[in-house]
Design an enzyme around this catalytic site. Structure first.
Site, PDB file in Angstrom:
ATOM      1  N   VAL A  59     110.555   0.558  19.763  1.00  0.00           N
ATOM      2  CA  VAL A  59     109.531   1.376  19.123  1.00  0.00           C
ATOM      3  C   VAL A  59     109.033   0.706  17.840  1.00  0.00           C
ATOM      4  O   VAL A  59     107.833   0.698  17.552  1.00  0.00           O
ATOM      5  CB  VAL A  59     110.069   2.796  18.804  1.00  0.00           C
ATOM      6  CG1 VAL A  59     109.037   3.620  18.043  1.00  0.00           C
ATOM      7  CG2 VAL A  59     110.482   3.507  20.088  1.00  0.00           C
ATOM      8  N   CYS A  60     109.940   0.116  17.083  1.00  0.00           N
ATOM      9  CA  CYS A  60     109.614  -0.433  15.763  1.00  0.00           C
ATOM     10  C   CYS A  60     108.467  -1.439  15.762  1.00  0.00           C
ATOM     11  O   CYS A  60     107.562  -1.330  14.915  1.00  0.00           O
ATOM     12  CB  CYS A  60     110.860  -1.030  15.110  1.00  0.00           C
ATOM     13  SG  CYS A  60     112.169   0.195  14.850  1.00  0.00           S
ATOM     14  N   PRO A  61     108.430  -2.416  16.672  1.00  0.00           N
ATOM     15  CA  PRO A  61     107.327  -3.378  16.586  1.00  0.00           C
ATOM     16  C   PRO A  61     105.956  -2.750  16.852  1.00  0.00           C
ATOM     17  O   PRO A  61     104.947  -3.232  16.334  1.00  0.00           O
ATOM     18  CB  PRO A  61     107.669  -4.439  17.629  1.00  0.00           C
ATOM     19  CG  PRO A  61     108.607  -3.786  18.570  1.00  0.00           C
ATOM     20  CD  PRO A  61     109.354  -2.765  17.752  1.00  0.00           C
ATOM     21  N   ILE A  64     104.986  -1.362  13.387  1.00  0.00           N
ATOM     22  CA  ILE A  64     104.752  -2.429  12.417  1.00  0.00           C
ATOM     23  C   ILE A  64     103.423  -3.116  12.716  1.00  0.00           C
ATOM     24  O   ILE A  64     102.620  -3.361  11.808  1.00  0.00           O
ATOM     25  CB  ILE A  64     105.932  -3.418  12.423  1.00  0.00           C
ATOM     26  CG1 ILE A  64     107.210  -2.708  11.959  1.00  0.00           C
ATOM     27  CG2 ILE A  64     105.641  -4.619  11.531  1.00  0.00           C
ATOM     28  CD1 ILE A  64     108.482  -3.490  12.205  1.00  0.00           C
TER      29      ILE A  64
END
Length: 192
Positions: A59-61, A64
């Site tokens: 999920v993080c990328p 970002i």
């Protein structure tokens, strides 16, 4: 140990952290790959500081990269975007080099390895030992003006962060779903 999350009106905590450079991958070398960032680095600017749980995740990328896509719009509003997690600057760098959508990331990634900043903000997840998926909008005086936190598994909406920043920068009353360019609430009209 339980942490109390800082809210709107609180002073953003003092910090001094290593970060990966926001330079394009082709421009990075041993002398500029890591930078130091503290409370005074972007003095006089608004800050959007967002934390995510871990590098090399799923999920993080997406978040970002979405903040990266909007960085010029944030910059147009005299706002510096800072991402961060409890991973080290070396892990951030390795991830940037190998994650295609992050290679030319236009803002620094803070390395809160000691968990000092995430603890001071009250966003250290007790069960996982990582920063929660939290977003802070901080005014030029270092005062937190907006906070939101999502479940570790649910990505946030950077466009909504931009919308809230726009509303805060009007210093006016903004109705539900207000967007930049729309009218704000005029109390003189509201009391007629």
């Amino acid at each position: 140990m339980e942490y109390i999350m800082l809210g709107v009106g609180s002073q953003f905590p003092e910090f001094n952290l290593k970060a990966t450079s926001p330079a394009k991958l082709a421009e990075i070398n041993i002398d500029n790959v890591f930078i130091d960032i503290n409370n005074n680095t972007y003095q006089g600017k608004w800050l959007v500081v967002f934390f995510y749980p871990k590098d090399f995740t799923f999920v993080c990328p997406t978040e970002i990269a979405a903040f990266g896509d909007l960085v010029e719009e944030f910059s147009d509003r005299d706002t510096q975007v800072l991402g961060g997690s409890t991973d080290s600057e070396f892990v951030h760098w390795a991830w940037r080099k190998h994650q295609p959508e992050l290679t030319d990331l236009p803002f620094p990634l803070l390395a809160d390895v000691k968990r000092d900043l995430s603890s001071a903000l009250g966003i250290l997840d007790q069960a996982e030992g990582v920063a929660q998926r939290a977003t802070f909008i901080v005014d030029p005086d270092g005062i937190i003006r907006h906070v939101s936190v999502n479940d570790l598994n649910v990505g946030r909406n950077p466009k909504e962060t931009l919308r809230v920043l726009d509303a805060l920068q009007t210093d006016e009353l903004c109705p539900c779903n207000w967007s930049k360019g729309q009218e704000t609430i005029d109390l003189k009209d509201a009391t007629k």
